[in-house]
Scaffold this motif. Structure first.
Motif, PDB file in Angstrom:
ATOM      1  N   THR A 145     -15.961  -8.875   8.169  1.00  0.00           N
ATOM      2  CA  THR A 145     -14.988  -8.099   7.407  1.00  0.00           C
ATOM      3  C   THR A 145     -13.838  -7.560   8.259  1.00  0.00           C
ATOM      4  OG1 THR A 145     -16.329  -6.098   7.717  1.00  0.00           O
ATOM      5  CG2 THR A 145     -16.717  -7.395   5.715  1.00  0.00           C
ATOM      6  N   LEU A 146     -13.803  -7.898   9.538  1.00  0.00           N
ATOM      7  CA  LEU A 146     -12.790  -7.343  10.441  1.00  0.00           C
ATOM      8  C   LEU A 146     -12.200  -8.440  11.310  1.00  0.00           C
ATOM      9  CD1 LEU A 146     -11.550  -4.570  11.206  1.00  0.00           C
ATOM     10  CD2 LEU A 146     -13.260  -4.443  13.036  1.00  0.00           C
ATOM     11  N   LYS A 147     -10.870  -8.461  11.423  1.00  0.00           N
ATOM     12  CA  LYS A 147     -10.189  -9.492  12.201  1.00  0.00           C
ATOM     13  C   LYS A 147      -9.022  -8.885  12.961  1.00  0.00           C
ATOM     14  CE  LYS A 147      -8.001 -14.057  11.769  1.00  0.00           C
ATOM     15  NZ  LYS A 147      -7.599 -15.131  10.812  1.00  0.00           N
ATOM     16  N   PHE A 148      -8.915  -9.235  14.255  1.00  0.00           N
ATOM     17  CA  PHE A 148      -7.826  -8.770  15.104  1.00  0.00           C
ATOM     18  C   PHE A 148      -6.951  -9.957  15.518  1.00  0.00           C
ATOM     19  CE2 PHE A 148     -11.226  -5.715  15.736  1.00  0.00           C
ATOM     20  CZ  PHE A 148     -10.566  -4.498  15.673  1.00  0.00           C
ATOM     21  N   GLY A 149      -5.649  -9.734  15.563  1.00  0.00           N
ATOM     22  CA  GLY A 149      -4.716 -10.738  16.050  1.00  0.00           C
ATOM     23  C   GLY A 149      -3.758 -10.113  17.043  1.00  0.00           C
ATOM     24  N   LEU A 150      -3.481 -10.813  18.136  1.00  0.00           N
ATOM     25  CA  LEU A 150      -2.565 -10.311  19.165  1.00  0.00           C
ATOM     26  C   LEU A 150      -1.768 -11.476  19.726  1.00  0.00           C
ATOM     27  CD1 LEU A 150      -1.657  -7.874  20.931  1.00  0.00           C
ATOM     28  CD2 LEU A 150      -3.422  -8.546  22.561  1.00  0.00           C
ATOM     29  N   GLN A 151      -0.450 -11.336  19.731  1.00  0.00           N
ATOM     30  CA  GLN A 151       0.425 -12.368  20.304  1.00  0.00           C
ATOM     31  C   GLN A 151       1.479 -11.705  21.188  1.00  0.00           C
ATOM     32  OE1 GLN A 151       3.855 -14.509  18.342  1.00  0.00           O
ATOM     33  NE2 GLN A 151       2.379 -16.192  18.307  1.00  0.00           N
ATOM     34  N   ASN A 152       1.644 -12.235  22.386  1.00  0.00           N
ATOM     35  CA  ASN A 152       2.682 -11.757  23.296  1.00  0.00           C
ATOM     36  C   ASN A 152       3.529 -12.954  23.735  1.00  0.00           C
ATOM     37  OD1 ASN A 152       3.508  -9.214  24.977  1.00  0.00           O
ATOM     38  ND2 ASN A 152       3.620 -10.942  26.394  1.00  0.00           N
ATOM     39  N   GLN A 153       4.817 -12.887  23.414  1.00  0.00           N
ATOM     40  CA  GLN A 153       5.745 -13.968  23.761  1.00  0.00           C
ATOM     41  C   GLN A 153       6.782 -13.429  24.750  1.00  0.00           C
ATOM     42  OE1 GLN A 153       8.902 -15.634  20.974  1.00  0.00           O
ATOM     43  NE2 GLN A 153       7.442 -17.338  20.965  1.00  0.00           N
ATOM     44  N   PHE A 154       6.728 -13.945  25.969  1.00  0.00           N
ATOM     45  CA  PHE A 154       7.616 -13.499  27.045  1.00  0.00           C
ATOM     46  C   PHE A 154       8.601 -14.620  27.363  1.00  0.00           C
ATOM     47  CE2 PHE A 154       8.490 -13.097  31.665  1.00  0.00           C
ATOM     48  CZ  PHE A 154       9.163 -11.879  31.637  1.00  0.00           C
ATOM     49  N   THR A 155       9.902 -14.293  27.309  1.00  0.00           N
ATOM     50  CA  THR A 155      10.954 -15.289  27.515  1.00  0.00           C
ATOM     51  C   THR A 155      11.926 -14.818  28.583  1.00  0.00           C
ATOM     52  OG1 THR A 155      10.839 -16.022  25.201  1.00  0.00           O
ATOM     53  CG2 THR A 155      12.838 -16.548  26.413  1.00  0.00           C
ATOM     54  N   THR A 156      12.321 -15.724  29.430  1.00  0.00           N
ATOM     55  CA  THR A 156      13.399 -15.453  30.378  1.00  0.00           C
ATOM     56  C   THR A 156      14.471 -16.512  30.196  1.00  0.00           C
ATOM     57  OG1 THR A 156      12.335 -16.776  32.132  1.00  0.00           O
ATOM     58  CG2 THR A 156      11.885 -14.417  32.096  1.00  0.00           C
ATOM     59  N   PRO A 185      31.946  -9.667  19.613  1.00  0.00           N
ATOM     60  CA  PRO A 185      33.102 -10.264  20.301  1.00  0.00           C
ATOM     61  C   PRO A 185      33.323  -9.743  21.716  1.00  0.00           C
ATOM     62  CG  PRO A 185      33.660  -9.731  18.035  1.00  0.00           C
ATOM     63  CD  PRO A 185      32.325  -9.111  18.309  1.00  0.00           C
ATOM     64  N   SER A 186      32.889  -8.510  21.984  1.00  0.00           N
ATOM     65  CA  SER A 186      33.090  -7.932  23.314  1.00  0.00           C
ATOM     66  C   SER A 186      31.846  -7.988  24.183  1.00  0.00           C
ATOM     67  CB  SER A 186      33.548  -6.475  23.189  1.00  0.00           C
ATOM     68  OG  SER A 186      32.578  -5.693  22.503  1.00  0.00           O
ATOM     69  N   ASP A 187      30.751  -8.544  23.647  1.00  0.00           N
ATOM     70  CA  ASP A 187      29.498  -8.616  24.396  1.00  0.00           C
ATOM     71  C   ASP A 187      29.472  -9.861  25.278  1.00  0.00           C
ATOM     72  OD1 ASP A 187      26.484  -9.487  24.658  1.00  0.00           O
ATOM     73  OD2 ASP A 187      26.453  -7.350  24.172  1.00  0.00           O
ATOM     74  N   THR A 188      28.971  -9.718  26.505  1.00  0.00           N
ATOM     75  CA  THR A 188      28.961 -10.832  27.465  1.00  0.00           C
ATOM     76  C   THR A 188      28.073 -11.971  27.009  1.00  0.00           C
ATOM     77  OG1 THR A 188      29.320  -9.268  29.287  1.00  0.00           O
ATOM     78  CG2 THR A 188      28.491 -11.461  29.870  1.00  0.00           C
ATOM     79  N   PHE A 189      26.924 -11.646  26.410  1.00  0.00           N
ATOM     80  CA  PHE A 189      25.931 -12.666  26.086  1.00  0.00           C
ATOM     81  C   PHE A 189      26.019 -13.168  24.647  1.00  0.00           C
ATOM     82  CE2 PHE A 189      23.994  -9.670  29.182  1.00  0.00           C
ATOM     83  CZ  PHE A 189      23.957 -10.512  30.268  1.00  0.00           C
ATOM     84  N   CYS A 190      26.561 -12.353  23.754  1.00  0.00           N
ATOM     85  CA  CYS A 190      26.535 -12.670  22.328  1.00  0.00           C
ATOM     86  C   CYS A 190      27.338 -13.931  22.016  1.00  0.00           C
ATOM     87  CB  CYS A 190      27.081 -11.483  21.535  1.00  0.00           C
ATOM     88  SG  CYS A 190      26.801 -11.622  19.749  1.00  0.00           S
ATOM     89  N   GLY A 191      26.751 -14.807  21.222  1.00  0.00           N
ATOM     90  CA  GLY A 191      27.414 -16.037  20.816  1.00  0.00           C
ATOM     91  C   GLY A 191      27.229 -17.193  21.766  1.00  0.00           C
ATOM     92  N   ASN A 192      26.476 -17.006  22.844  1.00  0.00           N
ATOM     93  CA  ASN A 192      26.262 -18.058  23.841  1.00  0.00           C
ATOM     94  C   ASN A 192      24.830 -18.581  23.789  1.00  0.00           C
ATOM     95  OD1 ASN A 192      28.911 -17.785  24.920  1.00  0.00           O
ATOM     96  ND2 ASN A 192      28.241 -16.004  26.097  1.00  0.00           N
ATOM     97  N   THR A 193      24.647 -19.785  24.313  1.00  0.00           N
ATOM     98  CA  THR A 193      23.336 -20.424  24.386  1.00  0.00           C
ATOM     99  C   THR A 193      22.913 -20.530  25.844  1.00  0.00           C
ATOM    100  OG1 THR A 193      23.797 -21.720  22.392  1.00  0.00           O
ATOM    101  CG2 THR A 193      21.997 -22.475  23.795  1.00  0.00           C
ATOM    102  N   TYR A 194      21.655 -20.171  26.114  1.00  0.00           N
ATOM    103  CA  TYR A 194      21.146 -20.183  27.483  1.00  0.00           C
ATOM    104  C   TYR A 194      19.799 -20.897  27.542  1.00  0.00           C
ATOM    105  CZ  TYR A 194      24.597 -16.454  28.143  1.00  0.00           C
ATOM    106  OH  TYR A 194      25.760 -15.722  28.188  1.00  0.00           O
ATOM    107  N   GLY A 195      19.565 -21.555  28.663  1.00  0.00           N
ATOM    108  CA  GLY A 195      18.276 -22.174  28.914  1.00  0.00           C
ATOM    109  C   GLY A 195      17.364 -21.239  29.668  1.00  0.00           C
ATOM    110  N   GLY A 196      16.067 -21.476  29.549  1.00  0.00           N
ATOM    111  CA  GLY A 196      15.099 -20.623  30.234  1.00  0.00           C
ATOM    112  C   GLY A 196      13.692 -21.162  30.064  1.00  0.00           C
ATOM    113  N   ALA A 197      12.732 -20.250  29.993  1.00  0.00           N
ATOM    114  CA  ALA A 197      11.326 -20.624  29.844  1.00  0.00           C
ATOM    115  C   ALA A 197      10.614 -19.551  29.032  1.00  0.00           C
ATOM    116  CB  ALA A 197      10.652 -20.789  31.203  1.00  0.00           C
ATOM    117  N   THR A 198       9.562 -19.970  28.336  1.00  0.00           N
ATOM    118  CA  THR A 198       8.811 -19.056  27.477  1.00  0.00           C
ATOM    119  C   THR A 198       7.317 -19.214  27.717  1.00  0.00           C
ATOM    120  OG1 THR A 198      10.502 -19.102  25.747  1.00  0.00           O
ATOM    121  CG2 THR A 198       8.301 -18.403  25.087  1.00  0.00           C
ATOM    122  N   LEU A 199       6.631 -18.087  27.805  1.00  0.00           N
ATOM    123  CA  LEU A 199       5.172 -18.053  27.946  1.00  0.00           C
ATOM    124  C   LEU A 199       4.599 -17.249  26.791  1.00  0.00           C
ATOM    125  CD1 LEU A 199       2.517 -18.463  29.604  1.00  0.00           C
ATOM    126  CD2 LEU A 199       3.072 -16.299  30.744  1.00  0.00           C
TER     127      LEU A 199
END
Length: 299
Positions: free
Chosen positions: A232-243, A207-221
């Motif tokens: 017998t060996l498998k690697f997985g890597l994911q990086n999700q960057f959002t502004t 309730p006292s947080d500036t951003f909490c409870g609000n919806t914002y637009g932006g972009a994600t890569l």
């Protein structure tokens, strides 16, 4: 840590979507011999395959020369879980983790659904139960190819962290274009980018947080890499960057790395080590890291 995670996201921006690699394939002949090289063309009408071999050069192979390819299942899934408990002199602790993934893929579309949950609790003798970790996530994504190296996609994800003071729940919606930059039998590398909408809420200080409870637009890569150097060996890597654009630009980054080991070449069972680092500038606390070891199976 803030600087590291933001840098990881910005590094993904340096991956130019215009780049592409020729698909590397392995063809098996009727006599059992294998040929490795870059795929130039597959002709569905006469069944010929043209391959650029590193030593033999351009090879044109007919369907009669090649062993028929095994049909891959349209649905592939896996589940894994881990459990650790400890008790000593009245002090006890327990942690559980679960990860599930399923994917449908044909020539026209791809649908994937994944989810995870981690929780750890501890209790010292004579004291109340303490919840140290309580977090989960779910993601649904749909891809539609519109070119040889271009897809349209839609994604919806949910992150839950019950120990946050603010931003317990985070929902992200993302659409855009995806660039499958590398496709081979052992490696898949895709970069996705597009506009997104993000909402976060929940927590004792919401309730006292500036951003909490609000919806914002932006972009994600998002940069997604899957690499299987050995059967017998498998690697997985994911990086999700959002502004997102609030009163100022607020970044967020989720980095997930996974290593799977199969005890035998044709085994459906595996052990996995999964590391996830989440930075969310609009949550309190902003950084949350988790390492889990699990046992699972493909089906």
């Amino acid at each position: 840590m803030h600087r590291f995670l933001t840098t990881a996201g910005l590094l993904s921006l340096g991956m130019l979507p215009s780049l592409s690699w020729a698909e590397t394939v392995t063809l098996t002949l009727r006599n059992g011999d294998s040929l490795h090289g870059e795929l130039i063309e597959r002709n569905s009408e006469d069944g010929t395959t043209v391959l650029n071999h590193p030593q033999l050069g351009r090879l044109e192979l007919t369907a009669e020369q090649l062993r028929p390819a095994e049909t891959k299942p349209l649905w592939t899934s896996s589940v894994s879980a881990g459990l650790i408990g400890n008790e000593k002199d009245g002090d006890s602790s327990m942690s559980i983790s679960f990860t599930g993934k399923t994917r449908y893929k044909d020539e026209q579309q791809k649908l994937s659904l994944s989810g995870s949950f981690n929780a750890s609790k501890s209790k010292d003798s004579g004291e109340a139960l303490s919840i140290d970790t309580e977090k989960g996530s779910a993601e649904l994504r749909y891809d539609k190819p519109i070119g040889s190296n271009l897809d349209l996609f839609a994604l919806s994800s949910y992150q839950y962290n019950g120990t946050n003071d603010s931003g317990v729940n985070t929902v992200l919606g993302n659409i855009g274009v995806a660039f499958p930059l590398m496709k081979s039998e052992t490696t898949d590398f895709t970069v996705s980018i597009g506009p997104s909408v993000q909402w976060s809420g929940g927590g004792i200080t919401c309730p006292s947080d500036t951003f909490c409870g609000n919806t914002y637009g932006g972009a994600t890569l998002t940069a997604d890499l899957s690499w299987k150097p050995l059967p017998t060996l498998k690697f997985g890597l994911q990086n999700q960057f959002t502004t997102v654009w609030a009163n100022e630009i607020q970044p967020g980054n989720t980095l997930t790395a996974e290593v799977r080991y199969y005890p035998a070449v044709n085994s459906k069972l595996f052990t996995t080590l999964r590391v996830q680092s989440i930075y969310q500038s609009m949550s309190t606390p902003q950084v949350n890291n988790t390492i889990t070891a699990q046992v699972g199976a493909d089906f």
